[in-house]
Design a protein around this motif. Structure first.
Motif, PDB file in Angstrom:
ATOM      1  N   UNK A 210      48.220  10.054  35.955  1.00  7.78           N
ATOM      2  CA  UNK A 210      49.671  10.217  36.095  1.00  7.78           C
ATOM      3  C   UNK A 210      50.248   9.304  37.179  1.00  7.78           C
ATOM      4  N   UNK A 211      49.401   8.722  38.041  1.00  9.83           N
ATOM      5  CA  UNK A 211      49.949   7.825  39.069  1.00  9.83           C
ATOM      6  C   UNK A 211      50.595   6.587  38.436  1.00  9.83           C
ATOM      7  N   UNK A 212      50.221   6.254  37.187  1.00  9.51           N
ATOM      8  CA  UNK A 212      50.838   5.095  36.528  1.00  9.51           C
ATOM      9  C   UNK A 212      52.289   5.375  36.124  1.00  9.51           C
ATOM     10  N   UNK A 213      52.656   6.633  36.111  1.00 10.98           N
ATOM     11  CA  UNK A 213      54.045   7.051  35.937  1.00 10.98           C
ATOM     12  C   UNK A 213      54.768   6.356  34.805  1.00 10.98           C
ATOM     13  N   UNK A 214      55.863   5.694  35.137  1.00 10.72           N
ATOM     14  CA  UNK A 214      56.725   5.102  34.117  1.00 10.72           C
ATOM     15  C   UNK A 214      56.329   3.663  33.771  1.00 10.72           C
ATOM     16  N   UNK A 215      55.152   3.220  34.240  1.00  9.83           N
ATOM     17  CA  UNK A 215      54.698   1.856  33.897  1.00  9.83           C
ATOM     18  C   UNK A 215      54.681   1.674  32.383  1.00  9.83           C
ATOM     19  N   UNK A 216      55.020   0.456  31.934  1.00 10.46           N
ATOM     20  CA  UNK A 216      55.051   0.217  30.492  1.00 10.46           C
ATOM     21  C   UNK A 216      53.961  -0.756  30.046  1.00 10.46           C
ATOM     22  N   UNK A 217      53.371  -1.489  30.992  1.00 11.69           N
ATOM     23  CA  UNK A 217      52.311  -2.444  30.625  1.00 11.69           C
ATOM     24  C   UNK A 217      51.026  -1.661  30.353  1.00 11.69           C
ATOM     25  N   UNK A 218      50.466  -1.843  29.151  1.00 19.53           N
ATOM     26  CA  UNK A 218      49.233  -1.142  28.808  1.00 19.53           C
ATOM     27  C   UNK A 218      48.151  -2.158  28.426  1.00 19.53           C
ATOM     28  N   UNK A 225      50.760  -1.822  39.866  1.00 18.67           N
ATOM     29  CA  UNK A 225      51.488  -1.051  40.876  1.00 18.67           C
ATOM     30  C   UNK A 225      51.601   0.394  40.402  1.00 18.67           C
ATOM     31  N   UNK A 226      51.610   1.310  41.343  1.00 16.15           N
ATOM     32  CA  UNK A 226      51.785   2.725  40.957  1.00 16.15           C
ATOM     33  C   UNK A 226      52.875   3.322  41.847  1.00 16.15           C
ATOM     34  N   UNK A 227      54.070   2.830  41.665  1.00 14.87           N
ATOM     35  CA  UNK A 227      55.148   3.312  42.533  1.00 14.87           C
ATOM     36  C   UNK A 227      56.304   3.951  41.767  1.00 14.87           C
ATOM     37  N   UNK A 228      55.996   4.421  40.528  1.00 20.03           N
ATOM     38  CA  UNK A 228      57.058   5.098  39.761  1.00 20.03           C
ATOM     39  C   UNK A 228      56.554   6.426  39.197  1.00 20.03           C
ATOM     40  N   UNK A 229      56.102   7.346  40.054  1.00 17.28           N
ATOM     41  CA  UNK A 229      55.611   8.624  39.525  1.00 17.28           C
ATOM     42  C   UNK A 229      56.728   9.374  38.801  1.00 17.28           C
ATOM     43  N   UNK A 230      56.364  10.051  37.695  1.00 18.34           N
ATOM     44  CA  UNK A 230      57.388  10.757  36.910  1.00 18.34           C
ATOM     45  C   UNK A 230      57.398  12.251  37.219  1.00 18.34           C
ATOM     46  N   UNK A 231      56.432  12.708  38.003  1.00 15.39           N
ATOM     47  CA  UNK A 231      56.388  14.141  38.326  1.00 15.39           C
ATOM     48  C   UNK A 231      55.963  14.297  39.780  1.00 15.39           C
ATOM     49  N   UNK A 232      56.230  15.468  40.328  1.00 14.33           N
ATOM     50  CA  UNK A 232      55.780  15.723  41.692  1.00 14.33           C
ATOM     51  C   UNK A 232      54.257  15.753  41.723  1.00 14.33           C
ATOM     52  N   UNK A 233      53.647  16.234  40.639  1.00 13.89           N
ATOM     53  CA  UNK A 233      52.186  16.226  40.548  1.00 13.89           C
ATOM     54  C   UNK A 233      51.673  14.798  40.777  1.00 13.89           C
ATOM     55  N   UNK A 234      52.241  13.862  40.023  1.00 12.64           N
ATOM     56  CA  UNK A 234      51.829  12.458  40.138  1.00 12.64           C
ATOM     57  C   UNK A 234      52.075  11.940  41.556  1.00 12.64           C
ATOM     58  N   UNK A 378      53.161   7.893  27.228  1.00 17.82           N
ATOM     59  CA  UNK A 378      51.807   7.534  26.787  1.00 17.82           C
ATOM     60  C   UNK A 378      50.926   7.174  27.985  1.00 17.82           C
ATOM     61  N   UNK A 379      49.632   7.279  27.765  1.00 16.99           N
ATOM     62  CA  UNK A 379      48.665   6.800  28.763  1.00 16.99           C
ATOM     63  C   UNK A 379      47.572   6.036  28.024  1.00 16.99           C
ATOM     64  N   UNK A 380      47.025   5.044  28.682  1.00 17.66           N
ATOM     65  CA  UNK A 380      45.995   4.209  28.061  1.00 17.66           C
ATOM     66  C   UNK A 380      45.227   3.522  29.188  1.00 17.66           C
ATOM     67  N   UNK A 381      43.942   3.816  29.273  1.00 17.09           N
ATOM     68  CA  UNK A 381      43.154   3.298  30.405  1.00 17.09           C
ATOM     69  C   UNK A 381      42.456   1.990  30.086  1.00 17.09           C
ATOM     70  N   UNK A 382      42.504   1.078  31.036  1.00 20.47           N
ATOM     71  CA  UNK A 382      41.586  -0.058  31.028  1.00 20.47           C
ATOM     72  C   UNK A 382      40.401   0.405  31.882  1.00 20.47           C
ATOM     73  N   UNK A 383      39.200   0.424  31.292  1.00 21.08           N
ATOM     74  CA  UNK A 383      38.074   0.988  32.039  1.00 21.08           C
ATOM     75  C   UNK A 383      37.036  -0.079  32.415  1.00 21.08           C
ATOM     76  N   UNK A 384      37.447  -1.344  32.358  1.00 22.02           N
ATOM     77  CA  UNK A 384      36.427  -2.378  32.607  1.00 22.02           C
ATOM     78  C   UNK A 384      35.868  -2.318  34.026  1.00 22.02           C
TER      79      UNK A 384
END
Ligand code: UGA
Length: 423
Positions: A210-218, A225-234, A378-384
């Motif tokens: 959830x730290x990726x928040x409103x990021x759109x690049x997948x 960057x992880x500076x757009x959290x969408x929830x207080x949890x994030x 949506x969420x989508x991980x790069x796991x390399x």
């Protein structure tokens, strides 16, 4: 003044003085009882407990028998094994990781406050499971510094697997302070005790996708960057990552944050969609399925628990030692963050279709616009990075994982006659 002329007055004086004495000694007595209670270790957690997340039992700790249980549970039984404190051990991921560590011969001590964010009987059942494999769970809160210090006095933990947290994205709107209490204050409380240890442990802890928040690049990469959290949890998980940086920088603590992507599976969390969808489909209740603007797909990179456990163990195995001691840094220490996802996002509507197939029941779908509740689309991980550094390689797809979950669910709730008290 001739006192003998006032016999009654003299009696009253005597009476007054004995009343004063009685009052004085009563205060002394009450004072002693109060001091005794306040200093007794078993009472500490009561004073520090969070009223917003009730622990259903009063916790007690301390004493020789308790210390022996702690030591036995944390005893290493394999060559080069670790001695790991697992916080949140009665939680979903905590139970699986504790069991896996114990299986391979590491010493494991659990810590959990058994709060009632979701059905605590499920947490108790997980505790029973762990007890049978020799893992003792201490009942207490990570904000209880006295308890944490005691644990480190009794066992020189080599590692801490920190999974205790207030989870759930949407619940943050109902109970914001519980997120600050566990994910920020609790984390700091734990790090304070870790940094003071003579031999500081290496710490691996649960961050979140959830730290990726409103990021759109997948797909989401650790470099983003992880500076757009969408929830207080994030926001509290992001705060955790910054706090980790600080303790690494000042005290030389070795810290690894794992960004979990919607973890699911047997013994899972009843507040999560796949879990209560299963319950509601079986009960013929309609399920709310969120969709984005213009019927946009809402999707998650659902990750099966066994894959996550492998990632956690990989992180522990590759964690370097902390460099500090007794609150003093001796040199630079390791600081890492990894995505632990599945790299194949699945739309929530497909999740429901898979469940329908496995359960052989048609769902009553109530498709609605994604409410402004902290959920991202949506969420989508790069796991390399995790693949390279931890050897992380997820192998279970959603269909296979959900089959295992449903098998467990039906068995757990029917065999034990337990009610699926999902929310
Ligand atoms: O990846 C993560 O870091 C997070 O994953 C999950 O959060 P979430 O992905 O929101 O998981 P669910 O609550 O199970 O939701 C899954 C999907 O179902 C959707 N959903 C949820 C609830 C609902 O009633 N309807 C619905 O369509 C959500 O929007 C989401 O797309 C966990 O709950 C978090 O604790 C965790 O940190």
């Amino acid at each position: 003044m001739d006192k003998s002329a006032y016999p009654y007055h003299g009696g009253r004086l005597r009476w007054h003085s004995s009343l004063a004495k009685l009052t004085f000694w009563s205060f002394v007595f009450i004072g002693i009882i109060f001091i005794f209670f306040y200093r007794s270790p078993s009472s500490v957690s009561r004073f520090h407990s969070d009223p917003s997340r009730r622990s259903l039992r009063t916790s007690s700790w301390g004493g020789p028998a308790w210390e022996k249980k702690v030591q036995t549970s944390a005893r290493i039984r394999s060559r080069n094994g670790f001695s790991v404190l697992v916080t949140g051990a009665a939680g979903f991921v905590g139970t699986h990781v504790s069991a896996a560590l114990k299986r391979r011969g590491d010493g494991v001590l659990g810590l959990d406050n058994f709060n009632d964010y979701y059905d605590p009987t499920l947490k108790r059942a997980r505790q029973e499971l762990l007890e049978r494999s020799g893992v003792f769970i201490v009942e207490g809160d990570i904000n209880d510094a006295a308890l944490l210090k005691k644990l480190f006095q009794v066992v020189p933990f080599t590692h801490v697997m920190h999974l205790a947290a207030q989870a759930g994205v949407r619940y943050a709107m109902q109970n914001p302070s519980s997120y600050v209490h566990s994910n920020v204050a609790g984390f700091v409380s734990l790090l304070e005790v870790c940094k003071e240890a003579t031999s500081q442990p290496a710490i691996v802890w649960a961050s979140s996708s959830s730290v990726y928040g409103l990021n759109t690049k997948v797909p989401f990469s650790e470099k983003d960057k992880t500076d757009q959290p969408a929830s207080l949890y994030a926001a509290t998980k992001k705060a955790g990552e910054e706090i980790a940086h600080t303790y690494n920088h000042i005290y030389g603590l070795s810290l690894t944050g794992l960004r979990f992507f919607t973890v699911y599976g047997p013994w899972g969390r009843p507040d999560m969609a796949y879990f209560f969808f299963t319950k509601d489909i079986l009960n013929g209740k309609s399920i709310p399925i969120f969709e984005g603007e213009n019927h946009g797909t809402v999707a998650r990179d659902f990750t099966y628990i066994d894959d996550i456990v492998k990632g956690c163990l990989g992180a522990l195995d590759t964690a370097q030692k902390s460099t500090g001691s007794g609150g003093k840094k001796k040199g630079p220490a390791q600081l890492r963050v990894f995505n632990l996802g599945n790299t194949s996002p699945v739309p929530v509507t497909n999740l429901v279709t898979i469940l329908e197939r496995i359960l052989k029941v048609k769902a009553k779908r109530n498709v609605m616009k994604l409410p402004r509740n902290g959920d991202v689309q949506f969420t989508h991980a790069n796991i390399s990075l995790a693949h390279r550094e931890l050897g992380y390689k997820p192998t279970t797809d959603l269909q296979a994982g959900l089959k295992k979950f449903v098998r467990w669910y039906l068995n757990y709730y029917s065999a034990a006659g337990k009610k699926a008290d999902a929310r």
